[in-house]
Enzyme design. Structure first.
Site, PDB file in Angstrom:
ATOM      1  CE  LYS A  45      -3.412  -0.911  -0.609  1.00 58.29           C
ATOM      2  NZ  LYS A  45      -3.754  -1.474  -1.945  1.00 58.29           N
ATOM      3  CG  HIS A 107       4.182  -6.211  -1.272  1.00 56.35           C
ATOM      4  ND1 HIS A 107       4.365  -4.908  -1.677  1.00 56.35           N
ATOM      5  CD2 HIS A 107       2.926  -6.544  -1.675  1.00 56.35           C
ATOM      6  CE1 HIS A 107       3.262  -4.496  -2.311  1.00 56.35           C
ATOM      7  NE2 HIS A 107       2.395  -5.466  -2.331  1.00 56.35           N
ATOM      8  CB  SER A 137      -3.478   2.775   2.207  1.00 47.70           C
ATOM      9  OG  SER A 137      -3.700   2.245   0.934  1.00 47.70           O
TER      10      SER A 137
HETATM   11  P1  A3P Z   1      -5.091   4.875  -0.772  1.00 43.31           P
HETATM   12  O1  A3P Z   1      -5.676   3.631  -0.199  1.00 43.31           O
HETATM   13  O2  A3P Z   1      -4.578   5.797   0.292  1.00 43.31           O
HETATM   14  O3  A3P Z   1      -5.983   5.572  -1.714  1.00 43.31           O
HETATM   15  P2  A3P Z   1      -0.341  -0.206  -3.672  1.00 43.31           P
HETATM   16  O4  A3P Z   1      -0.372  -0.091  -5.135  1.00 43.31           O
HETATM   17  O5  A3P Z   1       1.041  -0.314  -3.085  1.00 43.31           O
HETATM   18  O6  A3P Z   1      -1.274  -1.255  -3.184  1.00 43.31           O
HETATM   19  O7  A3P Z   1      -0.856   1.190  -3.076  1.00 43.31           O
HETATM   20  C1  A3P Z   1      -2.183   1.584  -3.194  1.00 43.31           C
HETATM   21  C2  A3P Z   1      -2.317   3.010  -2.765  1.00 43.31           C
HETATM   22  O8  A3P Z   1      -1.739   3.848  -3.791  1.00 43.31           O
HETATM   23  C3  A3P Z   1      -3.781   3.441  -2.623  1.00 43.31           C
HETATM   24  O9  A3P Z   1      -3.784   4.450  -1.604  1.00 43.31           O
HETATM   25  C4  A3P Z   1      -4.040   4.004  -4.013  1.00 43.31           C
HETATM   26  O10 A3P Z   1      -5.155   4.843  -4.096  1.00 43.31           O
HETATM   27  C5  A3P Z   1      -2.734   4.754  -4.238  1.00 43.31           C
HETATM   28  N1  A3P Z   1      -2.525   5.073  -5.664  1.00 43.31           N
HETATM   29  C6  A3P Z   1      -2.503   4.222  -6.706  1.00 43.31           C
HETATM   30  N2  A3P Z   1      -2.352   4.898  -7.863  1.00 43.31           N
HETATM   31  C7  A3P Z   1      -2.286   6.205  -7.535  1.00 43.31           C
HETATM   32  C8  A3P Z   1      -2.145   7.402  -8.293  1.00 43.31           C
HETATM   33  N3  A3P Z   1      -2.060   7.394  -9.607  1.00 43.31           N
HETATM   34  N4  A3P Z   1      -2.104   8.582  -7.613  1.00 43.31           N
HETATM   35  C9  A3P Z   1      -2.188   8.604  -6.258  1.00 43.31           C
HETATM   36  N5  A3P Z   1      -2.325   7.498  -5.496  1.00 43.31           N
HETATM   37  C10 A3P Z   1      -2.376   6.311  -6.117  1.00 43.31           C
END
Ligand code: A3P
Length: 293
Positions: A45, A107, A137
Site C-alpha cells: 500500500k 513486497h 490504506s
Molecule cells: P489509498 O488507499 O490511500 O488511496 P499499492 O499499489 O502499493 O497497493 O498502493 C495503493 C495506494 O496507492 C492506494 O492508496 C491508491 O489509491 C494509491 N494510488 C494508486 N495509484 C495512484 C495514483 N495514480 N495517484 C495517487 N495514489 C495512487
C-alpha cells in the site's frame, strides 16, 4: 476462486506472513534474475501499482498499445512471491515474461529477496510511504481483499500495525531495512509516495535517469498526466477491478490517493500513542517521512 479463504498470519523467519506468500518460497528463492530485470519493492500500500504503471509506460507505453488496453498491471508486472490456488504463481508469470526488461514486483522485506537479484546487480526501485497513511490504506485493503487476513476494527488494526503484525511484517523494519541496503547496493532508487503526489513529473524524471533512459520533458509531461489518480482509477487495467478476490464495493483499490487521509482515521489519542512509539522505532535521522504536504 470461491475456495479462497482468508489466511492466518504466522511468524515466518521472524516476519509475519501468510501462506499465500510462503507456499512458493523454495521456488521463488531460486528465481533466476537477469541483469536488466527491474525489481519494484514496497511495503504493501505504499504506491506499488502507481510506480509499476509508470515504469511500464516508460518502457512499453510507446511501442505496444495492446498492452495498455488488454493486459492488467498485475500480469505486466508480476508479483513474485504470490501463490494462490486458481491463479498463476507470480514466479511463473515472471519466468514467462517476454519483455525486456522484465518488471517484477515484490513486497518482501529486504532480507527475503532472492539472492539472484543481488548477484545480477539488478536495478531496484523501492517506494516508501509515511506510516500513518500507509496504515490507513492497508486497513481498507484488508477489508476488501479476501487474500488478506480480516482487518478487524480500526482500533485493533492500529494496534497490530504498531506491533508489526501485518502481512510482510513491520512497516518500521521494512522501510529501515531497505534504506540501509542503499549502502551496499548502489542500484537502489529509494523514493517516497509523498514526493510522487507533490511532483509527479519531477519524480518520473528522477526514475528515468536512474533507469538510464532519456525521457524528454514532453514525454514526462504526457506520462505524468496518464498516471494521475483519476485516470488510473477508471482504467480497468490498473484498478484491479478484474481480480475477483477484491471487492471494490467494500472499498475501491484506487481509494483516495492522498497524503494526510490518516487525519480522518486517527483519534487524537491514537495519534499521540503513534508518535511516541514512532520516535522509539525510527531512530535513523537520515530517513524522514512527511505525513502532510
Ligand atoms: P489509498 O488507499 O490511500 O488511496 P499499492 O499499489 O502499493 O497497493 O498502493 C495503493 C495506494 O496507492 C492506494 O492508496 C491508491 O489509491 C494509491 N494510488 C494508486 N495509484 C495512484 C495514483 N495514480 N495517484 C495517487 N495514489 C495512487
Amino acid at each position: 476462486m470461491d475456495s479462497i479463504s482468508r489466511p492466518e498470519l504466522f511468524d515466518f523467519h521472524g516476519v509475519m506472513m501468510t501462506k499465500y506468500f510462503t507456499d512458493n518460497w523454495n521456488n521463488y528463492q531460486n528465481f533466476q534474475a537477469r541483469p536488466d530485470d527491474i525489481l519494484i519493492a514496497t511495503y504493501p500500500k505504499a504506491g506499488t501499482t502507481w510506480v509499476s504503471y509508470i515504469l511500464d509506460l516508460l518502457y512499453f507505453g510507446q511501442t505496444s498499445t495492446d498492452r495498455n488496453t488488454s493486459i492488467p498491471i498485475y500480469e505486466r508486472v508480476p508479483f513474485l512471491e504470490i501463490a494462490v490456488p486458481g491463479l498463476e504463481k507470480g514466479k511463473d508469470l515472471a519466468d514467462n515474461l517476454s519483455t525486456s526488461p522484465r518488471l517484477i514486483k515484490t513486497h518482501l522485506p529486504v532480507q527475503f529477496v532472492p539472492k539472484s537479484f543481488w548477484e545480477q546487480n539488478c536495478r531496484i526501485v523501492y517506494v516508501a510511504r509515511n506510516a500513518k497513511d500507509n496504515m490507513v490504506s492497508f486497513y481498507h485493503f484488508d477489508r476488501m481483499n479476501k487474500l488478506q487476513p480480516e482487518s478487524g476494527e480500526w482500533s485493533s488494526f492500529f494496534q497490530r500495525f504498531l506491533e508489526g503484525k501485518m502481512v510482510f511484517g513491520s512497516w518500521y523494519d521494512h522501510v529501515n531495512g531497505w534504506w540501509k541496503k542503499r549502502q551496499t547496493h548502489s542500484k537502489l532508487h529509494y523514493m517516497f509516495f509523498e514526493d510522487l503526489v507533490e511532483n509527479t513529473g519531477g519524480e518520473i524524471a528522477k526514475l528515468s535517469s536512474f533507469l538510464g533512459k532519456s525521457a524528454s520533458a514532453e514525454e514526462i509531461e504526457t506520462l505524468s498526466s496518464s498516471v494521475q489518480f483519476d485516470n488510473m482509477k477508471k482504467d480497468k487495467m490498473a484498478n484491479y477491478s478484474t481480480l475477483p478476490v477484491m471487492d471494490a464495493k467494500i472499498s475501491p483499490f484506487m481509494r483516495k490517493g492522498k497524503v494526510g487521509d490518516w487525519k480522518n482515521h486517527f483519534t487524537v489519542a491514537q495519534n499521540e500513542v503513534f508518535d511516541e512509539d514512532y520516535k522509539k522505532k525510527m531512530t535513523d535521522p537520515t530517513l524522514q517521512f512527511r505525513t502532510e504536504i
